[in-house]
Scaffold this active site. Structure first.
Site, PDB file in Angstrom:
ATOM      1  N   SER A   9     -10.372  42.388  14.580  1.00 55.96           N
ATOM      2  CA  SER A   9     -10.833  41.004  14.712  1.00 55.96           C
ATOM      3  C   SER A   9     -11.038  40.707  16.184  1.00 55.96           C
ATOM      4  CB  SER A   9      -9.795  40.045  14.138  1.00 55.96           C
ATOM      5  OG  SER A   9     -10.032  38.759  14.673  1.00 55.96           O
ATOM      6  N   HIS A  34     -14.747  42.484  12.645  1.00 56.77           N
ATOM      7  CA  HIS A  34     -14.367  41.243  11.956  1.00 56.77           C
ATOM      8  C   HIS A  34     -14.567  40.064  12.911  1.00 56.77           C
ATOM      9  CE1 HIS A  34     -12.160  39.044   8.813  1.00 56.77           C
ATOM     10  NE2 HIS A  34     -11.571  38.383   9.799  1.00 56.77           N
ATOM     11  N   ASP A  36     -14.322  36.052  13.356  1.00 58.44           N
ATOM     12  CA  ASP A  36     -13.661  34.860  12.824  1.00 58.44           C
ATOM     13  C   ASP A  36     -14.333  33.586  13.304  1.00 58.44           C
ATOM     14  OD1 ASP A  36     -11.397  35.826  11.248  1.00 58.44           O
ATOM     15  OD2 ASP A  36     -10.691  36.691  13.140  1.00 58.44           O
ATOM     16  N   MET A  38     -14.284  29.554  13.229  1.00 59.02           N
ATOM     17  CA  MET A  38     -13.421  28.396  12.958  1.00 59.02           C
ATOM     18  C   MET A  38     -14.097  27.138  13.478  1.00 59.02           C
ATOM     19  SD  MET A  38      -9.776  30.014  14.051  1.00 59.02           S
ATOM     20  CE  MET A  38      -9.333  31.707  13.613  1.00 59.02           C
ATOM     21  N   MET A  75     -14.305  30.261   8.377  1.00 55.99           N
ATOM     22  CA  MET A  75     -13.260  29.266   8.133  1.00 55.99           C
ATOM     23  C   MET A  75     -13.874  27.927   8.501  1.00 55.99           C
ATOM     24  SD  MET A  75     -10.199  31.566   9.694  1.00 55.99           S
ATOM     25  CE  MET A  75     -11.363  32.663  10.492  1.00 55.99           C
ATOM     26  N   MET A 144      -5.560  36.483   2.643  1.00 56.65           N
ATOM     27  CA  MET A 144      -4.965  36.062   3.913  1.00 56.65           C
ATOM     28  C   MET A 144      -3.458  36.317   3.865  1.00 56.65           C
ATOM     29  SD  MET A 144      -7.469  35.054   5.751  1.00 56.65           S
ATOM     30  CE  MET A 144      -6.495  34.587   7.178  1.00 56.65           C
ATOM     31  N   PHE A 150      -5.405  31.050  13.518  1.00 54.76           N
ATOM     32  CA  PHE A 150      -4.945  31.630  14.787  1.00 54.76           C
ATOM     33  C   PHE A 150      -4.670  33.117  14.630  1.00 54.76           C
ATOM     34  CE2 PHE A 150      -3.734  27.215  14.512  1.00 54.76           C
ATOM     35  CZ  PHE A 150      -4.257  26.703  15.690  1.00 54.76           C
ATOM     36  N   GLY A 187      -4.375  39.298   8.730  1.00 55.97           N
ATOM     37  CA  GLY A 187      -3.328  38.505   9.376  1.00 55.97           C
ATOM     38  C   GLY A 187      -2.029  39.264   9.550  1.00 55.97           C
ATOM     39  N   GLY A 188      -1.648  39.446  10.806  1.00 55.98           N
ATOM     40  CA  GLY A 188      -0.346  40.046  11.097  1.00 55.98           C
ATOM     41  C   GLY A 188      -0.239  41.525  10.769  1.00 55.98           C
ATOM     42  N   GLY A 208      -6.219  41.948  14.705  1.00 58.52           N
ATOM     43  CA  GLY A 208      -6.703  41.365  15.943  1.00 58.52           C
ATOM     44  C   GLY A 208      -5.772  41.680  17.092  1.00 58.52           C
TER      45      GLY A 208
HETATM   46  C1  DX5 Z   1      -6.813  34.232  11.277  1.00 58.45           C
HETATM   47  C2  DX5 Z   1      -7.987  35.186  11.344  1.00 58.45           C
HETATM   48  C3  DX5 Z   1      -7.591  36.603  11.534  1.00 58.45           C
HETATM   49  C4  DX5 Z   1      -6.873  36.861  12.826  1.00 58.45           C
HETATM   50  C5  DX5 Z   1      -6.088  38.103  12.704  1.00 58.45           C
HETATM   51  O1  DX5 Z   1      -7.259  32.985  10.906  1.00 58.45           O
HETATM   52  O2  DX5 Z   1      -8.729  35.125  10.157  1.00 58.45           O
HETATM   53  O3  DX5 Z   1      -8.701  37.463  11.391  1.00 58.45           O
HETATM   54  O4  DX5 Z   1      -7.735  36.983  13.903  1.00 58.45           O
HETATM   55  O5  DX5 Z   1      -5.382  38.248  13.877  1.00 58.45           O
HETATM   56  P1  DX5 Z   1      -3.994  39.022  13.923  1.00 58.45           P
HETATM   57  O6  DX5 Z   1      -4.265  40.429  13.529  1.00 58.45           O
HETATM   58  O7  DX5 Z   1      -3.584  38.862  15.334  1.00 58.45           O
HETATM   59  O8  DX5 Z   1      -3.065  38.336  12.940  1.00 58.45           O
HETATM   60 ZN    ZN Z   2     -10.266  36.710   9.762  1.00 58.66          ZN
END
Ligand code: DX5
Ligand code: ZN
Length: 232
Positions: A9, A34, A36, A38, A75, A144, A150, A187-188, A208
C-alpha cells in the site's frame, strides 16, 4: 497450490517521490500496487485522487514491461463517479465498501463496464450478507483487518475467522461456477502474521507500513514470501 500476491500500500510511501517508490517496490517483488483513496467523509482522512493514480500508472510495470495491476481501494462516499474517474486514470481493480454505495449491484456493474475488475470491501464489523447476492459481479473480496482510514494500525484477529468464512464461500462458488475470485486482506499485515492470514484462506496481502517503514523493501517482501512458502 495457491498463488500468493503481495500488494504494497503506497499510503506509507514517500509521497514526494511516489513514482520512484512504486518502481522500487515493484523491483522488490510487489505483485499489485495498492492505492488507498480516502475522502474525509467515508473515512476521517484524506489522501489522493485520480490525478495521482494517472501519474503513477506509467510506473506500474516491471523492468521487462510486464504490467503490475493498480489495485484501487476506494474509501469514499458516494462511489460511482469517482470509480469511473479511477477507471479512466488506469485502475485495473477498483474496490469499494458496500455501505458507501446506494446501489451496490449497479456500482459493481459500472466498474466492470469501465473495463476493470470489481471488488467489495468488508469492514471489521460489516456483515458478508451482500456478497451472496452479487457474487457473479465480484472479482475480488477485500477483508479489512483494521478499521479503514489510516496505515500503521494493529491487525484485528477476528478478521481471520471472517477470512476463513469467505474462503469457504469462494471455494464453493468456484466449484459451481469455475470462476476464481481473489481474497485480499488489508491492515496490519507483516511478516510475523502473514502466514496466519494465508492459512485462513487469503491469497492477496496488502501491507503498507510493514514494507515502506523498512529501508529494504525486498528484504521484507522476501521474508513475507518465505512465510507464505511454509503455508502452501
Ligand atoms: C487502511 C488502508 C490500508 C493501509 C494498510 O485504511 O486501506 O491499505 O494502508 O496499511 P498497514 O499495512 O500499515 O496497516
Ligand atoms: Zn487499503
Amino acid at each position: 497450490m495457491t498463488t500468493y500476491r503481495i500488494a504494497p500500500s503506497i499510503l506509507s510511501a514517500d509521497f514526494a517521490r511516489l513514482g520512484d517508490e512504486v518502481r522500487s517496490v515493484i523491483d522488490a517483488g510487489a505483485d499489485f500496487i495498492h492505492f488507498d483513496v480516502m475522502d474525509n467523509h467515508y473515512v476521517p482522512n484524506l489522501t489522493v485522487g485520480p490525478l495521482v493514480a494517472q501519474a503513477v500508472k506509467p510506473y506500474c510495470k516491471r523492468s521487462d514491461g510486464t504490467p503490475v495491476p493498480l489495485d484501487v481501494h476506494l474509501m469514499v462516499e458516494p462511489v460511482d463517479a469517482l470509480a469511473q474517474m479511477f477507471a479512466k486514470a488506469g485502475a485495473d481493480i477498483i474496490s469499494f465498501h458496500p455501505e458507501a454505495s446506494r446501489h451496490v449491484d449497479r456500482t459493481l456493474q459500472l466498474i466492470r463496464d469501465a473495463g476493470c475488475r470489481a471488488g467489495l470491501v468488508f469492514n471489521p464489523a460489516s456483515s458478508l450478507d451482500v456478497l451472496e447476492l452479487v457474487m457473479d459481479k465480484v472479482d475480488l473480496v477485500l477483508i479489512m483487518s483494521v478499521n479503514p482510514g489510516f496505515g500503521g494500525q494493529s491487525f484485528i484477529p477476528e478478521a481471520l475467522r471472517k477470512t476463513a468464512m469467505v474462503r469457504q464461500r469462494l471455494d464453493a462458488y468456484r466449484a459451481q461456477s469455475g470462476r476464481e475470485v481473489l481474497l485480499e486482506v488489508d491492515g496490519g499485515i507483516k511478516a510475523e502474521n502473514i502466514a496466519a492470514v494465508a492459512a485462513a484462506g487469503a491469497d492477496t496481502f496488502v501491507a503498507g507500513s510493514a514494507i515502506f517503514g523498512h529501508k529494504d523493501y525486498r528484504a521484507v517482501i522476501d521474508a513475507m514470501r518465505a512465510e507464505l512458502a511454509r503455508v502452501a
